[in-house]
Design a protein around this motif. Structure first.
Motif, PDB file in Angstrom:
ATOM      1  N   HIS A  87       0.806  -1.217   0.000  1.00  0.00           N
ATOM      2  CA  HIS A  87       0.000   0.000   0.000  1.00  0.00           C
ATOM      3  C   HIS A  87       0.842   1.272   0.000  1.00  0.00           C
ATOM      4  CE1 HIS A  87      -3.954   1.677   0.153  1.00  0.00           C
ATOM      5  NE2 HIS A  87      -3.705   2.394   1.229  1.00  0.00           N
ATOM      6  N   SER A  88       2.107   1.169   0.399  1.00  0.00           N
ATOM      7  CA  SER A  88       2.944   2.365   0.481  1.00  0.00           C
ATOM      8  C   SER A  88       3.912   2.503  -0.697  1.00  0.00           C
ATOM      9  CB  SER A  88       3.748   2.352   1.789  1.00  0.00           C
ATOM     10  OG  SER A  88       4.578   1.206   1.849  1.00  0.00           O
ATOM     11  N   TRP A 102       4.493   3.887  -4.000  1.00  0.00           N
ATOM     12  CA  TRP A 102       3.878   4.883  -4.878  1.00  0.00           C
ATOM     13  C   TRP A 102       4.115   4.575  -6.350  1.00  0.00           C
ATOM     14  CZ3 TRP A 102       6.500   7.846  -8.416  1.00  0.00           C
ATOM     15  CH2 TRP A 102       7.891   7.934  -8.283  1.00  0.00           C
ATOM     16  N   TRP A 141       1.297   2.480  -7.643  1.00  0.00           N
ATOM     17  CA  TRP A 141       0.121   3.331  -7.792  1.00  0.00           C
ATOM     18  C   TRP A 141       0.253   4.219  -9.029  1.00  0.00           C
ATOM     19  CZ3 TRP A 141      -4.214   2.201  -5.727  1.00  0.00           C
ATOM     20  CH2 TRP A 141      -4.317   1.659  -4.454  1.00  0.00           C
ATOM     21  N   ASN A 151      -3.573   8.163  -3.532  1.00  0.00           N
ATOM     22  CA  ASN A 151      -2.591   7.352  -2.815  1.00  0.00           C
ATOM     23  C   ASN A 151      -1.166   7.830  -3.081  1.00  0.00           C
ATOM     24  OD1 ASN A 151      -3.610   4.863  -1.216  1.00  0.00           O
ATOM     25  ND2 ASN A 151      -4.939   4.918  -3.019  1.00  0.00           N
ATOM     26  N   ARG A 197      -0.813  10.740  -0.924  1.00  0.00           N
ATOM     27  CA  ARG A 197      -0.713  10.311   0.474  1.00  0.00           C
ATOM     28  C   ARG A 197       0.696   9.840   0.811  1.00  0.00           C
ATOM     29  NH1 ARG A 197      -0.540   5.346   2.320  1.00  0.00           N
ATOM     30  NH2 ARG A 197      -1.282   4.454   0.352  1.00  0.00           N
TER      31      ARG A 197
END
Length: 251
Positions: free
Chosen positions: A191-192, A194, A197, A222, A225
């Motif tokens: 999820h972290s 980038w 994403w 994201n 974020r």
């Protein structure tokens, strides 16, 4: 000794590791009646160090033939196929790695999903580059080699979009959709990260006839974020988001 001891394949592989010699791995493979996958894995890694990609692929093909439930071996084979530019085989290998896994530790991790997305995206690009030439106006496949070297502008003049086979576009878009799905799974798992994403943004915005706006917005949020800056965002993507907001306000 004849017959060799039961642990002979393992000992021969250890000797191959020490001496960096392919013949020990090959001997281990034969002694095991071609059932000791570690021999082919080690041989494949030796070929990789020597940058002999095709020989490495052949070694890993033998390894997965006797150990078909190893996600690590399937994933490694997929990496080699990517290096060779065999994108359909790479995508299939990563899919086998995922389907044979027992969770993230076993192959269903962000790296495998991302690599599968890369394989599908590269496959899509190859289809767009070659397929539209081979199938346009019923052009025979043997004529594709010469026209494949032309620019997109030249191809557009020679083969208008309206004359292209409809199944070509469907096939290409299907691959793009699958690549987007793989990158989304990878981004959700890591999820972290980038960069994954960012790949989601690029593919979601490339879908035709309508970009996947929800995915573009989700991935953009994201990236913001994680990076906490707008400096690296694509201005075209920001404009696309602005157009979507303006469109929604008119509804």
């Amino acid at each position: 000794r004849n017959p060799p001891p039961p642990n002979a394949p393992r000992l021969l592989c250890i000797l191959g590791d020490l001496e960096n010699d392919a013949k020990h791995y090959e001997r281990a493979w034969e002694v095991s009646n071609r059932r000791y996958a570690r021999a082919q894995r080690s041989l494949g890694e030796l070929h990789l160090r020597n940058q002999d990609w095709q020989a490495a692929a052949e070694a890993y093909q033998k390894a997965v033939a006797v150990n078909r439930l190893s996600p690590e071996v399937w994933s490694r084979l997929g990496d080699i196929y990517l290096r060779l530019g065999q994108f359909p085989d790479a995508a299939q290998s990563f899919q086998r790695a995922i389907s044979s896994s027992n969770g993230e530790a076993g192959g269903e991790d962000a790296r495998t999903w991302s690599n599968m997305g890369t394989a599908l995206l590269s496959w899509y690009q190859a289809v767009v580059k070659e397929g539209k030439v081979l199938r346009a106006q019923g052009k025979p496949a043997e004529d594709g080699e010469d026209t494949a070297k032309k620019t997109d502008e030249e191809l557009e003049k020679e083969f208008p979009a309206s004359s292209r086979a409809s199944d070509l576009n469907k096939s290409a878009q299907s691959l793009l959709q699958d690549a987007l799905g793989a990158f989304k799974r990878g981004a959700t798992t890591a999820h972290s990260n980038w960069r994954i994403w960012d790949n989601v943004i690029t593919l979601a915005a490339s879908l035709k006839p309508t970009p996947a706006f929800d995915d573009v917005i989700l991935a953009t949020s994201n990236v913001l974020r994680i990076r906490k800056t707008e400096d690296d965002l694509d201005t075209e993507i920001l404009s696309l988001n602005s157009e979507l907001v303006a469109y929604d306000e008119t509804l």
